[in-house]
Write a protein that holds these residues in place. Structure first.
Motif, mmCIF file in Angstrom:
data_model
loop_
_atom_site.group_PDB
_atom_site.id
_atom_site.type_symbol
_atom_site.label_atom_id
_atom_site.label_comp_id
_atom_site.label_asym_id
_atom_site.label_seq_id
_atom_site.Cartn_x
_atom_site.Cartn_y
_atom_site.Cartn_z
ATOM 1 N N MET A 1 0.839 -1.184 0.000
ATOM 2 C CA MET A 1 0.000 0.000 0.000
ATOM 3 C C MET A 1 0.887 1.251 0.000
ATOM 4 S SD MET A 1 -3.028 1.037 2.661
ATOM 5 C CE MET A 1 -1.991 1.662 3.968
ATOM 6 N N LYS A 2 0.576 2.167 -0.883
ATOM 7 C CA LYS A 2 1.338 3.412 -1.015
ATOM 8 C C LYS A 2 1.186 4.261 0.252
ATOM 9 C CE LYS A 2 1.606 7.443 -4.052
ATOM 10 N NZ LYS A 2 1.159 8.017 -5.322
ATOM 11 N N LEU A 3 2.314 4.779 0.739
ATOM 12 C CA LEU A 3 2.306 5.625 1.935
ATOM 13 C C LEU A 3 2.086 7.084 1.536
ATOM 14 C CD1 LEU A 3 5.446 4.082 3.682
ATOM 15 C CD2 LEU A 3 3.053 3.552 4.140
ATOM 16 N N ASP A 4 1.392 7.842 2.399
ATOM 17 C CA ASP A 4 1.212 9.262 2.104
ATOM 18 C C ASP A 4 2.467 10.036 2.502
ATOM 19 O OD1 ASP A 4 0.964 10.293 4.880
ATOM 20 O OD2 ASP A 4 -0.902 9.136 4.881
ATOM 21 N N GLU A 5 2.553 11.257 1.997
ATOM 22 C CA GLU A 5 3.771 12.051 2.163
ATOM 23 C C GLU A 5 4.135 12.294 3.627
ATOM 24 O OE1 GLU A 5 5.769 16.071 0.294
ATOM 25 O OE2 GLU A 5 4.027 15.168 -0.691
ATOM 26 N N ALA A 24 9.823 8.786 -4.779
ATOM 27 C CA ALA A 24 10.723 7.725 -4.324
ATOM 28 C C ALA A 24 11.586 8.252 -3.188
ATOM 29 C CB ALA A 24 11.611 7.251 -5.480
ATOM 30 N N ILE A 25 12.233 7.327 -2.463
ATOM 31 C CA ILE A 25 13.219 7.740 -1.466
ATOM 32 C C ILE A 25 14.604 7.478 -2.053
ATOM 33 C CG2 ILE A 25 11.750 7.589 0.574
ATOM 34 C CD1 ILE A 25 12.928 4.831 1.168
ATOM 35 N N HIS A 26 15.524 8.406 -1.776
ATOM 36 C CA HIS A 26 16.831 8.399 -2.434
ATOM 37 C C HIS A 26 17.957 8.562 -1.412
ATOM 38 C CE1 HIS A 26 14.794 9.365 -6.320
ATOM 39 N NE2 HIS A 26 13.980 10.024 -5.522
ATOM 40 N N VAL A 27 19.087 7.922 -1.726
ATOM 41 C CA VAL A 27 20.295 8.130 -0.932
ATOM 42 C C VAL A 27 21.505 8.086 -1.863
ATOM 43 C CG1 VAL A 27 20.766 5.689 -0.348
ATOM 44 C CG2 VAL A 27 21.451 7.499 1.242
ATOM 45 N N GLU A 28 22.537 8.822 -1.498
ATOM 46 C CA GLU A 28 23.812 8.765 -2.213
ATOM 47 C C GLU A 28 24.862 8.350 -1.194
ATOM 48 O OE1 GLU A 28 26.701 11.929 -4.382
ATOM 49 O OE2 GLU A 28 24.622 11.873 -5.097
ATOM 50 N N LEU A 29 25.512 7.227 -1.458
ATOM 51 C CA LEU A 29 26.500 6.671 -0.527
ATOM 52 C C LEU A 29 27.890 6.759 -1.146
ATOM 53 C CD1 LEU A 29 24.433 3.465 0.296
ATOM 54 C CD2 LEU A 29 24.631 5.511 1.726
ATOM 55 N N HIS A 71 6.823 -0.123 -7.733
ATOM 56 C CA HIS A 71 6.136 0.109 -9.007
ATOM 57 C C HIS A 71 4.659 -0.275 -8.952
ATOM 58 C CE1 HIS A 71 9.918 1.203 -10.803
ATOM 59 N NE2 HIS A 71 10.456 0.084 -10.366
ATOM 60 N N ASP A 72 4.349 -1.406 -8.323
ATOM 61 C CA ASP A 72 2.947 -1.875 -8.239
ATOM 62 C C ASP A 72 2.051 -0.852 -7.547
ATOM 63 O OD1 ASP A 72 4.033 -4.128 -9.318
ATOM 64 O OD2 ASP A 72 3.791 -5.384 -7.546
ATOM 65 N N ALA A 73 2.618 -0.132 -6.578
ATOM 66 C CA ALA A 73 1.829 0.834 -5.793
ATOM 67 C C ALA A 73 1.978 2.253 -6.340
ATOM 68 C CB ALA A 73 2.252 0.791 -4.336
ATOM 69 N N ASP A 74 2.857 2.427 -7.317
ATOM 70 C CA ASP A 74 3.126 3.741 -7.894
ATOM 71 C C ASP A 74 3.549 4.752 -6.831
ATOM 72 O OD1 ASP A 74 3.419 5.525 -10.016
ATOM 73 O OD2 ASP A 74 1.400 6.336 -9.711
ATOM 74 N N THR A 77 6.323 2.508 -0.403
ATOM 75 C CA THR A 77 5.584 1.624 0.502
ATOM 76 C C THR A 77 6.504 1.175 1.643
ATOM 77 O OG1 THR A 77 6.209 -0.429 -0.613
ATOM 78 C CG2 THR A 77 4.247 0.704 -1.462
ATOM 79 N N GLN A 78 5.952 0.396 2.550
ATOM 80 C CA GLN A 78 6.752 -0.155 3.645
ATOM 81 C C GLN A 78 7.901 -1.005 3.105
ATOM 82 O OE1 GLN A 78 6.618 0.644 6.935
ATOM 83 N NE2 GLN A 78 8.514 -0.539 7.025
ATOM 84 N N LYS A 79 7.684 -1.676 1.967
ATOM 85 C CA LYS A 79 8.747 -2.485 1.347
ATOM 86 C C LYS A 79 10.007 -1.651 1.109
ATOM 87 C CE LYS A 79 7.256 -6.155 -1.679
ATOM 88 N NZ LYS A 79 6.948 -6.506 -3.074
ATOM 89 N N ASP A 80 9.808 -0.395 0.697
ATOM 90 C CA ASP A 80 10.952 0.481 0.419
ATOM 91 C C ASP A 80 11.714 0.812 1.696
ATOM 92 O OD1 ASP A 80 10.455 0.801 -2.450
ATOM 93 O OD2 ASP A 80 8.625 1.770 -1.755
ATOM 94 N N PHE A 81 10.981 1.026 2.772
ATOM 95 C CA PHE A 81 11.637 1.318 4.046
ATOM 96 C C PHE A 81 12.314 0.075 4.621
ATOM 97 C CE2 PHE A 81 9.149 5.199 3.771
ATOM 98 C CZ PHE A 81 10.100 6.124 4.174
ATOM 99 N N ASP A 82 11.736 -1.106 4.387
ATOM 100 C CA ASP A 82 12.385 -2.351 4.826
ATOM 101 C C ASP A 82 13.721 -2.519 4.109
ATOM 102 O OD1 ASP A 82 10.160 -2.803 6.403
ATOM 103 O OD2 ASP A 82 9.285 -4.319 5.071
ATOM 104 N N LEU A 83 13.722 -2.244 2.800
ATOM 105 C CA LEU A 83 14.969 -2.364 2.041
ATOM 106 C C LEU A 83 15.963 -1.272 2.442
ATOM 107 C CD1 LEU A 83 16.720 -3.754 -0.020
ATOM 108 C CD2 LEU A 83 15.435 -2.592 -1.841
ATOM 109 N N ALA A 84 15.480 -0.055 2.665
ATOM 110 C CA ALA A 84 16.364 1.030 3.116
ATOM 111 C C ALA A 84 17.038 0.661 4.433
ATOM 112 C CB ALA A 84 15.575 2.330 3.266
#
Length: 95
Positions: A1-5, A24-29, A71-74, A77-84
């Motif tokens: 589910m897409k998270l709000d801002e 999207a969420i972004h980082v430069e390492l 991509h599925d949620a456009d 999502t929580q998946k992105d934060f889990d990976l981050a």
């Protein structure tokens, strides 16, 4: 589910180096050298496979740029934060 801002901004408080823009969420390492950067990328790749969630990323010498969105949620999502979170743990272990 897409998270709000506002939820995304709140979650980013735990990820000070990450930014939210362009849906999207972004980082430069930055690493000491290419070998260390590539080593981190390899470890992150295994984590991506385990989570079945894959980043948009680019690498030039010792710099790795990562963008996460679902991509599925456009959007983010929580998946992105889990990976981050997994990426942060890998990068800290490399230090």
């Amino acid at each position: 589910m897409k998270l709000d801002e506002s939820t995304i901004e709140k979650k980013l408080l735990h990820f000070p180096e990450w930014e939210y823009y362009d849906n999207a969420i972004h980082v430069e390492l930055e690493f000491d050298n290419f070998k260390d950067c590539f080593s981190a990328m390899s470890r992150i790749a295994f984590e991506c496979e385990a989570l079945n969630h894959h980043p948009n990323w680019s690498n030039v010498y010792n710099v790795l740029k990562i963008s996460l969105s679902t991509h599925d949620a456009d959007g983010v999502t929580q998946k992105d934060f889990d990976l981050a979170e997994a990426i942060e743990a890998i990068v800290e272990a490399e230090d």
